[in-house]
Motif scaffolding. Structure first.
Motif, PDB file in Angstrom:
ATOM      1  N   VAL A 375       0.847  -1.193   0.000  1.00  0.00           N
ATOM      2  CA  VAL A 375       0.000   0.000   0.000  1.00  0.00           C
ATOM      3  C   VAL A 375       0.882   1.242   0.000  1.00  0.00           C
ATOM      4  O   VAL A 375       1.907   1.298   0.671  1.00  0.00           O
ATOM      5  N   ASP A 376       0.503   2.215  -0.774  1.00  0.00           N
ATOM      6  CA  ASP A 376       1.246   3.461  -0.862  1.00  0.00           C
ATOM      7  C   ASP A 376       0.578   4.501   0.032  1.00  0.00           C
ATOM      8  O   ASP A 376      -0.639   4.646   0.017  1.00  0.00           O
ATOM      9  N   ASP A 377       1.378   5.251   0.817  1.00  0.00           N
ATOM     10  CA  ASP A 377       0.848   6.280   1.713  1.00  0.00           C
ATOM     11  C   ASP A 377      -0.098   7.228   1.005  1.00  0.00           C
ATOM     12  O   ASP A 377      -1.129   7.610   1.529  1.00  0.00           O
ATOM     13  N   PHE A 380      -3.331   5.396   0.061  1.00  0.00           N
ATOM     14  CA  PHE A 380      -3.984   4.661   1.126  1.00  0.00           C
ATOM     15  C   PHE A 380      -5.179   5.480   1.619  1.00  0.00           C
ATOM     16  O   PHE A 380      -5.097   6.674   1.816  1.00  0.00           O
ATOM     17  N   LEU A 387     -10.254   1.099  -0.434  1.00  0.00           N
ATOM     18  CA  LEU A 387      -9.163   0.125  -0.488  1.00  0.00           C
ATOM     19  C   LEU A 387      -9.594  -1.118  -1.264  1.00  0.00           C
ATOM     20  O   LEU A 387      -8.854  -1.650  -2.076  1.00  0.00           O
ATOM     21  N   LEU A 410      -3.394  -6.747  -0.150  1.00  0.00           N
ATOM     22  CA  LEU A 410      -2.695  -5.494   0.145  1.00  0.00           C
ATOM     23  C   LEU A 410      -1.891  -5.699   1.418  1.00  0.00           C
ATOM     24  O   LEU A 410      -2.410  -6.219   2.399  1.00  0.00           O
ATOM     25  N   VAL A 411      -0.636  -5.325   1.378  1.00  0.00           N
ATOM     26  CA  VAL A 411       0.202  -5.489   2.569  1.00  0.00           C
ATOM     27  C   VAL A 411       0.832  -4.159   2.957  1.00  0.00           C
ATOM     28  O   VAL A 411       0.841  -3.204   2.179  1.00  0.00           O
ATOM     29  N   GLU A 412       1.371  -4.107   4.173  1.00  0.00           N
ATOM     30  CA  GLU A 412       1.987  -2.878   4.672  1.00  0.00           C
ATOM     31  C   GLU A 412       3.270  -2.580   3.910  1.00  0.00           C
ATOM     32  O   GLU A 412       3.923  -3.484   3.413  1.00  0.00           O
ATOM     33  N   PRO A 413       3.653  -1.303   3.875  1.00  0.00           N
ATOM     34  CA  PRO A 413       4.910  -0.948   3.225  1.00  0.00           C
ATOM     35  C   PRO A 413       6.072  -1.725   3.838  1.00  0.00           C
ATOM     36  O   PRO A 413       6.043  -2.031   5.031  1.00  0.00           O
ATOM     37  N   LYS A 414       7.053  -2.019   3.034  1.00  0.00           N
ATOM     38  CA  LYS A 414       8.286  -2.716   3.452  1.00  0.00           C
ATOM     39  C   LYS A 414       8.046  -4.147   3.909  1.00  0.00           C
ATOM     40  O   LYS A 414       8.910  -4.749   4.525  1.00  0.00           O
TER      41      LYS A 414
ATOM     42  N   PHE B   9      -2.832   1.683   8.070  1.00  0.00           N
ATOM     43  CA  PHE B   9      -3.097   0.401   7.404  1.00  0.00           C
ATOM     44  C   PHE B   9      -2.369  -0.699   8.167  1.00  0.00           C
ATOM     45  O   PHE B   9      -1.158  -0.636   8.374  1.00  0.00           O
ATOM     46  N   GLU B  11      -1.918  -4.990   8.587  1.00  0.00           N
ATOM     47  CA  GLU B  11      -2.265  -6.328   8.132  1.00  0.00           C
ATOM     48  C   GLU B  11      -2.936  -7.070   9.275  1.00  0.00           C
ATOM     49  O   GLU B  11      -2.639  -6.838  10.439  1.00  0.00           O
ATOM     50  N   SER B  65       1.919   2.709   6.959  1.00  0.00           N
ATOM     51  CA  SER B  65       1.182   3.545   6.021  1.00  0.00           C
ATOM     52  C   SER B  65       0.150   4.332   6.808  1.00  0.00           C
ATOM     53  O   SER B  65      -0.747   3.752   7.425  1.00  0.00           O
TER      54      SER B  65
END
Lengths: 432, 141
Positions: A375-377, A380, A387, A410-414, B9, B11, B65
């Protein structure tokens, strides 16, 4: 059963002569009819006259899938379009498919090599062949169809999917041979078990499975659960489609119908022929095709060749069952998937980070593809609906390019591991 | 009267929420209101905190995020029909509510709402003499 004993059991020296003559003719044709090859040969200082026999094949330039894309759609055809009686196509990286064409004679050749493959799998005019490969742009359905008609078998052109109907016709019509992907064969066996159909009550005796790599373990599983003998068929649309090579009763490698397709294996680093009997990338030169003759086409499939005579009586060279690839192509439910296809879709949508991970798994008998996207800030949203909308948009865009259904997560950044070298884009749990 | 809400966000797996609360406790950030919207794979954690700017910075530094949204917060008496009245005022003026969360305590209810036009919603509610919570009630200034 041997369909064409003359060629399938030909003395190897005689075969080399046949190949040499046909190769010279092919090189002459592509040089004069395909600007792409003429330019390539001229750059290398090669003229058609320099190719005098089959040993000269190594002087010729390679052809890659990228060359087909660059010349989309008909740029590599060696005959006027009026001579082309059919085209097939497979999914491509940027939405553009790989297009292949056939002259009337090519269709005849296609039927001939599939006829040999069917006979080699024990199918004859007395059989009822249920073709559960997709009919359409994919070469599987129509390819098997023409070959099965050629040997005089009764063809059930049911195409892919519709499992309940597959089972019903199998029972009612007494199909003796089934042709489909190995994963669909497993799926059918599960569906049979659920429906309480015992394979012993069916007339099935053989299966011709291809379009995706499968292991010996999977073969045993299919043979036991369907109570049949399972044969591997190899092919790719660029060369002709299914029926480039097929196993015989001895299941000790796939006989390549080399009076039409000349195989080589090469070392992927040096591009030199690999040592005799060693694993290398399989390369094919078509020596009878008219519409789309290809010189030294790099299949990216890894295998080794064995030219010793087979117990079945055939002298046709055998390739080991393919187990790997020299590129990152995945075969999922029989469909070719490149990670770069997913990447270009994500970049086009532009609402996520360009980091992704393909997770391939097998649920029951069917391959599954889950794609993790970060996901991009900026895009988001605090609203779930938005979403979900984003993940649906990605899902539909990727599905329309790949042609198979997928799941987007969709997953968290990094979350997705970064690497400085080659990024890890694929986790294939099917191999575990 | 417009309040900044943080959305993170996350998970849907264990330990994700504590990562956020750990970061907040290390940075002395207080959460005044919180709600989680969840799907099978992920959730969106929505919060009103006392130091929103610092909170965004530290969350981003920890690779989360985070997104800020303008929301409106109202106070109603804790009696039947009170919420109904607020929502009617908004719907009469064609303001849509995307989501809301709230609680009641000591005869009063606090409700946080995400609407499509927060500025207009504030005006409408102020005209109707609905009690609103101002940002300064939440933030440390």
């Amino acid at each position: 059963m041997i369909w064409n004993e003359y060629y399938e059991c030909m003395d190897r020296e005689k075969m080399r002569e046949v190949q040499g003559k046909r190769l010279c003719d092919t090189v002459d044709r592509v040089y004069h009819n395909v600007p792409f090859y003429r330019k390539k040969m001229q750059t290398m200082g090669l003229e058609p006259g320099d190719i005098k026999g089959i040993d000269d094949i190594t002087k010729l330039p390679f052809t890659t899938k990228q060359d087909l894309r660059d010349n989309y759609p008909f740029g590599l055809f060696a005959v006027p379009k009026s001579e082309v009686v059919r085209v097939h196509a497979s999914s491509g990286t940027t939405g553009k498919p790989t297009v292949v064409g056939y002259s009337r004679k090519d269709i005849y050749t296609f039927s001939e090599v599939v006829a040999r493959s069917l006979n080699s799998s024990g199918a004859t005019r007395n059989d009822i062949v249920q073709i559960a490969y997709g009919y359409g742009l994919f070469t599987g359905g129509l390819g098997l169809h023409y070959g099965a008609e050629k040997i005089g078998a009764t063809v059930i052109p049911i195409s892919g999917g519709n499992t309940q109907k597959q089972l019903q016709l199998m029972q009612d019509f007494g199909s003796t041979v089934i042709a489909c992907t190995p994963s669909y064969a497993l799926y059918l066996s599960e569906a049979m078990e659920e429906a309480g159909i015992s394979p012993e009550t069916l007339s099935l005796k053989a299966g011709i499975f291809g379009a995706e790599p499968w292991t010996e373990e999977m073969r045993q599983n299919i043979e036991q659960s369907l109570n049949i003998k399972a044969y591997d068929i190899y092919g790719l649309s660029e060369i002709i489609g299914p029926g480039v090579a097929n196993e015989c009763d001895y299941q000790c490698g796939l006989h390549i119908w080399e009076d039409h397709f000349v195989p080589e294996t090469i070392d992927t680093d040096t591009l030199q022929p690999s040592k005799k009997g060693c694993i290398g990338e399989l390369v094919f030169t078509t020596i009878t095709k008219e519409a789309l003759p290809l010189l030294r086409y790099r299949t990216r499939d890894l295998t080794r060749l064995d030219d010793t005579k087979c117990e079945c009586g055939r002298t046709a060279v055998r390739m080991e069952k393919c187990t790997g690839r020299s590129d990152d192509m995945l075969i999922i439910r029989g469909v070719n998937v490149f990670p770069s296809q997913v990447e270009s879709v994500l970049l086009e949508i532009g609402e996520t980070k360009p980091h992704y991970l393909l997770i391939v798994d097998r649920e029951g008998a069917l391959d599954t593809l889950e794609i993790w996207v970060e996901v991009d800030d900026y895009y988001f949203s605090d609203e779930i609906g938005k979403l979900e909308g984003l993940s649906n948009r990605i899902k539909h865009a990727v599905e329309s390019v790949l042609g198979i259904s997928i799941k987007i997560k969709l997953v968290e950044p990094k979350t997705i591991q970064r690497s400085e070298g080659k990024a890890q884009r694929i986790i294939d749990k099917r191999k575990a | 009267m417009i309040i900044t809400q943080l959305s993170v966000f996350l998970e849907n797996r264990s330990g994700r929420l504590t990562e956020v609360t750990d970061i907040f406790s290390e940075n002395q950030i207080n959460i005044s209101a919180l709600s989680i919207a969840e799907t099978a794979d992920y959730g969106v954690l929505r919060m009103i905190v006392d130091k929103p700017e610092i909170a965004v910075r530290v969350l981003k530094k920890n690779d989360l995020s985070v997104h800020t949204t303008e929301v409106v917060a109202v106070i109603t008496p804790d009696i039947p029909g009170a919420l109904n009245k607020v929502i009617k005022y908004l719907s009469e003026e064609e303001i849509n509510i995307a989501y809301m969360y709230g609680y009641s305590h000591e005869n009063k209810a606090s409700i946080i709402m995400k609407v499509n036009n927060p500025q207009k919603a504030v005006e409408i509610l102020q005209n109707k003499k609905i009690e609103l919570i101002s940002a300064s009630d939440f933030y440390e200034i």
